[in-house]
Design a protein around this motif. Structure first.
Motif, short mmCIF file in Angstrom:
data_model
loop_
_atom_site.label_atom_id
_atom_site.label_comp_id
_atom_site.label_asym_id
_atom_site.label_seq_id
_atom_site.Cartn_x
_atom_site.Cartn_y
_atom_site.Cartn_z
N GLY A 514 0.83 -1.21 0.00
CA GLY A 514 0.00 0.00 0.00
C GLY A 514 0.85 1.25 0.00
N TYR A 515 0.47 2.17 0.84
CA TYR A 515 1.17 3.43 0.98
C TYR A 515 2.57 3.18 1.50
N SER A 516 3.57 3.67 0.82
CA SER A 516 4.93 3.52 1.33
C SER A 516 5.66 4.83 1.26
N CYS A 517 6.23 5.20 2.35
CA CYS A 517 6.97 6.45 2.37
C CYS A 517 8.32 6.14 3.00
N LEU A 518 9.27 5.85 2.12
CA LEU A 518 10.57 5.39 2.62
C LEU A 518 11.22 6.42 3.53
N GLY A 519 11.03 7.68 3.19
CA GLY A 519 11.64 8.75 3.96
C GLY A 519 11.13 8.76 5.39
N HIS A 520 9.97 8.21 5.54
CA HIS A 520 9.31 8.26 6.83
C HIS A 520 9.59 7.03 7.66
N LEU A 521 10.00 5.98 6.94
CA LEU A 521 10.12 4.66 7.55
C LEU A 521 11.05 4.63 8.76
N HIS A 522 12.19 5.28 8.62
CA HIS A 522 13.20 5.17 9.69
C HIS A 522 12.76 5.90 10.95
N ARG A 523 11.74 6.75 10.82
CA ARG A 523 11.31 7.48 12.02
C ARG A 523 10.36 6.68 12.88
N LEU A 524 9.81 5.61 12.30
CA LEU A 524 8.87 4.81 13.07
C LEU A 524 9.65 3.80 13.93
N PRO A 525 9.15 3.55 15.12
CA PRO A 525 9.86 2.60 16.01
C PRO A 525 9.53 1.15 15.64
N VAL A 526 9.90 0.78 14.40
CA VAL A 526 9.50 -0.53 13.90
C VAL A 526 10.64 -1.54 14.04
N GLY A 527 10.30 -2.74 14.57
CA GLY A 527 11.32 -3.78 14.75
C GLY A 527 11.40 -4.72 13.57
N ALA A 528 10.30 -4.86 12.83
CA ALA A 528 10.31 -5.83 11.72
C ALA A 528 9.41 -5.39 10.58
N LEU A 529 9.80 -5.81 9.37
CA LEU A 529 8.96 -5.58 8.19
C LEU A 529 8.38 -6.92 7.79
N LYS A 530 7.07 -6.91 7.49
CA LYS A 530 6.47 -8.14 6.98
C LYS A 530 6.25 -7.95 5.48
N ILE A 531 7.00 -8.72 4.66
CA ILE A 531 6.89 -8.57 3.21
C ILE A 531 5.54 -9.13 2.76
#
Ligand code: C2E
Ligand code: MG
Ligand code: MG
Length: 613
Positions: A514-531
């Motif tokens: 869906g919506y992807s904003c790579l520039g924004h990704l690193h700011r989120l406290p995310v531990g894992a990506l589910k492909i």
């Protein structure tokens, strides 16, 4: 004769005319007791002068006088308009018959013979005194009355003038109020209230005479929220204004255009009885919106989703027509925006079915119709189960087991998702507590919906549930989609940060779909990506697995783990392992299972350290 109290009567004057002073003196003595003003005249000439000067109640006049005699004086008096009414009593020493007759013929009211009888003369005079007094009192009263009437009339005229002014002012105010009550202040178009009045009137007319009929078009500005949120309200207002102008320009004089609120507009297509005509006008509206709007020296493209309803005799009120136009408009939006959709009965039925499902869903939690399945997530290093994902199911009484896609969007729309989501977290953590009690150390992964992410109390609530179930927050993972986070960014981001502080981990679900904003990704406290499983499915035809490889390297560079969804074949699992993917989930390993079955599988394939302990 009007009765006036005697003390309030005015004093009047009596004129005594005689050439002899002793006669005058005698008369005065007789009349004194009447208490009125007595005026003397020594001749006819003096009498005329006195009458010109003042008003008399009565004149007592000698007939025989040198110069003008009594008759001549009376004739002159009667020649004067003002003196004609003053009664005259003649006094004479000659009791001659012809005198008497002449006196009456000349207009005298009475005739007294000398020597005078004081009582008789006093009573005669007093009759005229009273008469005059009453006349004067009456005149006075009348004058007073007239004055009062005049005053009242003037006051009334003034009041009238003020009233007229007030009426004008009020009319202007009413007009202003009407404008405000029935028009939209931004665009100047009719507002919802006025539109409904027009629509109701059109329906009433249709019911009397269905020819030529009419149509209604409901328009929603596509992606208005994005313009409003990203460029600000001022730009949003400008877009709406431009939109309104184009809309009005594309239509005919007879069409009523209204802004119903927000980014929603409506048009009453009067006299349009043919569907062809209605769709032609809708196409014309779309055409008018095709060119970009210039806002803030920026070109903004906009379009509208249009729902069309053709009037027919099923409709009794504006509400009904608008409701169906709304349904058609949503269909147009769902079909990809920038298009129109004509309402048909099939839509009505599917809406009714949705509504029924919605009301059943409201009761599903209480009736204990929801349940959870758990799908294991395995580590691609050693094939052990390190995590389970909780997936909700609705065991519907008549429809059987419903999958989330059949009711989660509905719950989201109906405002039921927070409650449903809370139930999921509670049940998942209770089940996790049972897993842990049997010596397992798995992470529980729970999906969060946009509605949950828009709740400011999300973190507090999850902390409370974890405490209640006796679960260490570090055993909990929450799955969110980028779209859900971005929809309520201001609330979602701090909530997620708080959860991470508590020890909860976050995964980005369906990554890449869906919506992807790579520039924004690193700011989120995310531990894992589910492909997303669509990329996994593509692995088969794509030898190099470029996209998956790119996602994995991106995630690792950002310090995130990678989980592959929808792994169905051993070949996919092998490819993923070689590309460095950390974990995998899919039918290859296990389908979503009932709690007990999931627990048994986790136990069987538990990591070695926990197997040893
Ligand atoms: P998801 O979070 O991406 O969950 C994975 C979905 O993929 C699940 O569908 C699962 O059954 C399915 N799946 C797993 N392995 C395979 C496979 O090998 N092949 C294929 N084709 N599919 C596989 P499910 O259970 O129908 O759930 C669909 C979606 O509904 C979930 O997608 C999730 O976004 C949402 N959902 C499920 N439970 C909840 C919940 O409790 N709350 C919220 N907010 N959303 C939920
Ligand atoms: Mg998920
Ligand atoms: Mg997913």
């Amino acid at each position: 004769m009007a009765h006036v109290p005697p003390d309030s009567l005015p004093r009047v004057a009596v004129l005594l005319v005689d050439d002899r002073a002793d006669n005058l003196l005698a008369l005065e003595a007789v009349l004194e007791p009447l208490g009125q003003r007595l005026v003397r005249a020594r001749s006819g000439e003096e009498a005329l002068a006195a009458v010109a000067e003042e008003d008399f109640a009565v004149i007592l006049m000698d007939i025989r006088m040198p110069g003008l005699d009594g008759f001549e004086t009376m004739a002159l008096l009667h020649a004067r308009q003002s003196a004609r009414r003053v009664p005259i009593i003649f006094i004479s020493g000659h009791p001659a018959e012809h005198h008497l007759l002449r006196s009456y013929a000349a207009g005298a009211v009475d005739y007294i013979l000398k020597p005078i009888d004081p009582d008789a003369i006093r009573s005669k005079v007093s009759v005229f005194v009273h008469l005059r007094q009453n006349e004067l009192a009456l005149e006075l009263a009348q004058a007073k009355l007239e004055k009062r009437v005049a005053e009242r009339t003037a006051a009334l005229a003034e009041a009238n003038r003020a009233l007229a002014l007030e009426v004008t002012e009020r009319k202007a105010a009413e007009q202003k109020l009407y404008e405000r009550a029935y028009h939209d202040s931004l665009t100047g178009l009719a507002n919802r209230s006025l539109f409904i009045l027009h629509l109701d009137r059109a329906i009433a007319r249709y019911r009397r005479r269905p020819e030529p009929g009419f149509a209604l078009a409901l328009l929603d500005v596509d992606r208005f929220k994005i313009v409003n949120d990203s460029l600000g309200h001022l730009a949003g207002d400008q877009l709406l204004l431009g939109f309104a102008q184009r809309l009005t320009g594309a239509l005919r004089e007879v069409d009523t255009v209204a802004r119903l609120g927000g980014d929603e507009f409506a048009v009453l297509l009067d006299g349009v009885g043919e569907l062809k005509e209605a769709t032609r006008l809708a196409a014309r509206i779309e055409g008018a919106l095709a060119a970009p709007f210039e806002i803030d020296r920026r070109e903004i493209f906009s379009s509208a989703s249009i729902g069309i309803v053709m009037m027919d005799d099923r409709y009794a009120c504006a509400e009904d027509v608008l409701r169906d136009a709304d349904v058609a408009m949503y269909r147009a939006k769902a079909a990809g925006r920038g298009r129109y959709q004509v309402f048909d009965l099939g839509m009505h039925e599917s809406v009714m079915a949705q509504l029924e499902l919605e009301s059943e869903l409201r009761r599903a939690v209480e009736r204990d119709e929801l349940s959870l399945r758990y799908q294991p997530i395995v580590s691609l290093h050693d094939d052990t189960v390190v995590e389970v994902e909780a997936l909700v199911r609705w065991c519907h009484a008549t429809r059987g087991v419903l999958l989330p896609e059949q009711f989660v969007p509905l719950a989201e729309d109906a405002g039921l998702m927070r409650r449903l989501g809370r139930w999921v977290v509670e049940r998942a953590l209770d089940d996790l507590a049972a897993f842990q009690a049997s010596g397992l150390d798995v992470t529980m992964s729970v999906n969060l919906s946009p509605a949950q992410l828009s709740s400011p109390s999300l973190a507090t609530e999850i902390a409370r549930i974890a405490r209640r179930s006796g679960i260490d927050p570090r055993s909990l993972n929450l799955e969110v989609t980028e779209t859900a986070v971005m929809t309520h960014r201001e609330i979602a981001e701090p909530a997620l940060s708080r959860l991470v502080e508590l020890g909860v981990s976050i995964s980005l679900d369906d990554f890449g779909s869906g919506y992807s904003c790579l520039g924004h990704l690193h700011r989120l406290p995310v531990g894992a990506l589910k492909i997303d499983r669509c990329f996994v499915a593509q692995l088969e035809g794509d030898e190099r697995g470029t996209v998956v490889a790119a996602i994995i390297s991106l995630a690792h560079n950002l310090g995130m783990a990678v989980v592959a969804e929808g792994v169905e074949t051993a070949a996919q699992a092998e490819r993923l392992r070689r590309l460095g993917c950390d974990r995998a989930q899919g039918f290859l390993f296990a389908e979503p299972l009932e709690a007990e079955a999931a627990r048994a599988l986790c136990f069987e394939r538990r990591p070695r350290q926990s197997a040893a302990s």
